[in-house]
Design an enzyme around this catalytic site. Structure first.
Site, PDB file in Angstrom:
ATOM      1  CE  LYS A  38      -2.314  -0.714   3.800  1.00  0.00           C
ATOM      2  NZ  LYS A  38      -1.760  -2.002   4.244  1.00  0.00           N
ATOM      3  NE  ARG A  90      -4.067  -0.796   9.742  1.00  0.00           N
ATOM      4  CZ  ARG A  90      -2.986  -0.317   9.139  1.00  0.00           C
ATOM      5  NH1 ARG A  90      -2.975   0.888   8.655  1.00  0.00           N
ATOM      6  NH2 ARG A  90      -1.911  -1.067   8.999  1.00  0.00           N
ATOM      7  NE  ARG A 141       8.201  -3.182   5.889  1.00  0.00           N
ATOM      8  CZ  ARG A 141       6.942  -2.756   5.892  1.00  0.00           C
ATOM      9  NH1 ARG A 141       6.395  -2.283   4.785  1.00  0.00           N
ATOM     10  NH2 ARG A 141       6.223  -2.824   7.011  1.00  0.00           N
ATOM     11  NE  ARG A 173       6.676  -0.629   9.771  1.00  0.00           N
ATOM     12  CZ  ARG A 173       5.513  -0.490   9.134  1.00  0.00           C
ATOM     13  NH1 ARG A 173       5.484   0.038   7.923  1.00  0.00           N
ATOM     14  NH2 ARG A 173       4.386  -0.879   9.691  1.00  0.00           N
TER      15      ARG A 173
HETATM   16  P1  AMP Z   1       1.144   0.603   8.621  1.00  0.00           P
HETATM   17  O1  AMP Z   1       2.388   1.389   8.377  1.00  0.00           O
HETATM   18  O2  AMP Z   1      -0.014   1.093   7.790  1.00  0.00           O
HETATM   19  O3  AMP Z   1       1.354  -0.880   8.508  1.00  0.00           O
HETATM   20  O4  AMP Z   1       0.719   0.885  10.154  1.00  0.00           O
HETATM   21  C1  AMP Z   1       1.563   0.530  11.217  1.00  0.00           C
HETATM   22  C2  AMP Z   1       0.807   0.535  12.527  1.00  0.00           C
HETATM   23  O5  AMP Z   1       0.273   1.853  12.770  1.00  0.00           O
HETATM   24  C3  AMP Z   1      -0.418  -0.371  12.592  1.00  0.00           C
HETATM   25  O6  AMP Z   1      -0.076  -1.709  12.901  1.00  0.00           O
HETATM   26  C4  AMP Z   1      -1.233   0.298  13.696  1.00  0.00           C
HETATM   27  O7  AMP Z   1      -0.669   0.031  14.981  1.00  0.00           O
HETATM   28  C5  AMP Z   1      -1.004   1.765  13.399  1.00  0.00           C
HETATM   29  N1  AMP Z   1      -2.017   2.285  12.441  1.00  0.00           N
HETATM   30  C6  AMP Z   1      -1.795   2.738  11.175  1.00  0.00           C
HETATM   31  N2  AMP Z   1      -2.936   3.129  10.590  1.00  0.00           N
HETATM   32  C7  AMP Z   1      -3.920   2.903  11.511  1.00  0.00           C
HETATM   33  C8  AMP Z   1      -5.329   3.072  11.521  1.00  0.00           C
HETATM   34  N3  AMP Z   1      -5.986   3.551  10.463  1.00  0.00           N
HETATM   35  N4  AMP Z   1      -6.007   2.742  12.652  1.00  0.00           N
HETATM   36  C9  AMP Z   1      -5.374   2.262  13.747  1.00  0.00           C
HETATM   37  N5  AMP Z   1      -4.054   2.057  13.798  1.00  0.00           N
HETATM   38  C10 AMP Z   1      -3.323   2.379  12.696  1.00  0.00           C
END
Ligand code: AMP
Length: 212
Positions: free
Chosen positions: A13, A88, A127, A160
């Protein structure tokens, strides 16, 4: 153009939305990126979000909805945006619908990028991300020229905190339970398109661009 990118963690994404944002001239609004920036900057939001992120859990809806609402109100987002990692949960989708209704705007497309779980675990396990510029590498198929060092800026590469295998499994579980059902919501609104997320970045980009 108002776009949503849906898909499991590691489906690409972030990578695809950065390219699509350039292609369509709209800002990429990535909630994961914004939350990590807040954690790194040590803000109040970052302190609240850190434990959830590290455990692979979702940050509470209230916090996330608020940062998205604020970001959407900035001038560069007036003509459109691309949401990466939001919504989400059903509640986040409901709140987004509400914000759009208030401003008489609509989502043009919700793109669901589909990738099988095994492939995701492989992708995220290897990654590595540059701590300075955010460039993404992979230990198997996109190795940096010098181990641990970013090819682009010389920054330090790191994993990460939430890419550890156990945390990835938890993020996938949370995705299946809370986020995957949202596809149905966007299907009902007749904006959902699903694309195969396997293959190279270019192949997936062309598939998405093709359906848009
Ligand atoms: P991502 O980089 O999109 O994989 O997001 C990493 C982490 O950020 C997720 O595992 C959540 O802990 C938090 N996070 C990101 N976007 C959301 C969202 N829309 N709602 C809740 N937590 C989020």
């Amino acid at each position: 153009m108002r776009l949503i990118l849906l898909g499991p963690p590691g489906s690409g994404k972030g990578t695809q939305s950065a390219r699509l944002a350039g292609r369509y001239g709209v800002p990429q609004i990535g909630t994961g990126d914004m939350l990590r920036a807040a954690v790194d900057a040590g803000t109040g939001l970052g302190r609240q979000a850190k434990a959830y992120i590290d455990a692979g859990e979702l940050v509470p809806d209230e916090l996330v909805v608020e940062i998205v609402r604020q970001r959407m109100a900035e001038p560069d987002a007036a003509a459109g945006w691309l949401l990466d990692g939001f919504p989400r949960t059903a509640e986040q989708a409901r709140r987004l619908d509400e914000v759009l209704e208030q401003s008489a705007k609509e989502i043009d497309r919700a793109v669901l990028i589909e990738v099988p779980d095994d492939e995701i675990v492989r992708r995220l396990g290897g990654r590595r991300v540059c701590a300075a510029c955010g460039a993404v590498f992979h230990l198997d198929w996109k190795r940096p020229a010098v181990q641990g060092v970013c090819d682009l800026c010389g920054g330090r590469l790191r994993q990460r905190s939430d890419d550890a295998e156990e945390t990835v499994r938890e993020r996938l579980r949370v995705y299946r339970e809370q986020t995957a059902p949202l596809a149905r919501h966007y299907e009902k609104l007749s904006v959902l398109v699903a694309v195969d997320g396997r293959g190279s970045v270019n192949q997936v980009f062309d598939r998405i661009d093709g359906v848009l």
